[in-house]
Design a protein around this motif. Structure first.
Motif, PDB file in Angstrom:
ATOM      1  N   MET A  87     -62.638 -16.523   9.045  1.00 48.64           N
ATOM      2  CA  MET A  87     -62.811 -16.224  10.469  1.00 48.64           C
ATOM      3  C   MET A  87     -64.144 -15.554  10.736  1.00 48.64           C
ATOM      4  N   LYS A 122     -57.116 -16.208   6.129  1.00 52.52           N
ATOM      5  CA  LYS A 122     -57.929 -17.089   6.983  1.00 52.52           C
ATOM      6  C   LYS A 122     -59.421 -16.789   6.880  1.00 52.52           C
ATOM      7  N   GLU A 161     -49.813 -15.863  12.572  1.00 48.72           N
ATOM      8  CA  GLU A 161     -50.627 -16.108  11.369  1.00 48.72           C
ATOM      9  C   GLU A 161     -50.073 -15.412  10.131  1.00 48.72           C
TER      10      GLU A 161
END
Ligand code: IDP
Length: 146
Positions: free
Chosen positions: A34, A32, A131
């Motif tokens: 982030m 991800k 996740e």
């Protein structure tokens, strides 16, 4: 756990970095873009708290979004650290991420956990359970069969 740090994102090197781990055959369990909070940065680099470069290090990985990845594979920690290269890019072997793209220790592009214990601790700082995709284990075992 791997981080493509702020300079890697700003310089457009995320794909290049990610590709190196994929090409080695590692399995991505989490990935991800982030923004790292001050709290996450300080927890992640807690072992360096008190060192002269610590404030700059926290600024570095909170400056822009970073890309965090959880990958697994046979001896993945050792393999990933070898792919990333020495902490100081000037000492990193050409062919490694830092040896190919880095200039200074303060902007060395990538992070890789240095032990299973560190990896477990760091994953908990950056990811929640939803996740991560542990089903990829099947592929990881298949691709690294001995
Ligand atoms: P590593 O990232 O190769 O595991 P560590 O010694 O754990 O290296 O240091 C963590 C990070 O702290 C480094 O990747 C680098 O970004 C930063 N760092 C380490 N030493 C220095 C320094 O002397 N000046 C500036 N930054 C440093």
């Amino acid at each position: 756990m791997i981080l493509a740090k702020a300079d890697a994102v700003v310089r457009g090197l995320v794909g290049e970095i990610l590709a190196r781990f994929e090409r080695r055959g590692y399995t991505i369990l989490g990935l991800k873009l982030m923004h790292v909070t001050q709290d996450q940065a300080k927890r992640h680099y807690a072992e360096h708290d008190g060192k002269p470069f610590f404030p700059g290090l926290v600024d570095y990985i909170t400056a822009t979004p970073i890309v965090a990845m959880v990958i697994e594979g046979e001896d993945a920690i050792e393999g990933c650290r070898a792919t990333i290269g020495a902490t100081n890019p000037i000492k990193a072997t050409p062919g490694t991420i830092r040896g190919d793209y880095g200039q200074t220790i303060g902007r060395n592009l990538a992070h890789g956990s240095d032990s299973p214990e560190s990896a477990q601790r760091e994953v908990a700082i950056f990811f929640n359970d939803q996740e991560l995709f542990p089903r990829a284990h099947v592929l990881g075992d298949w691709i690294s069969a001995k």
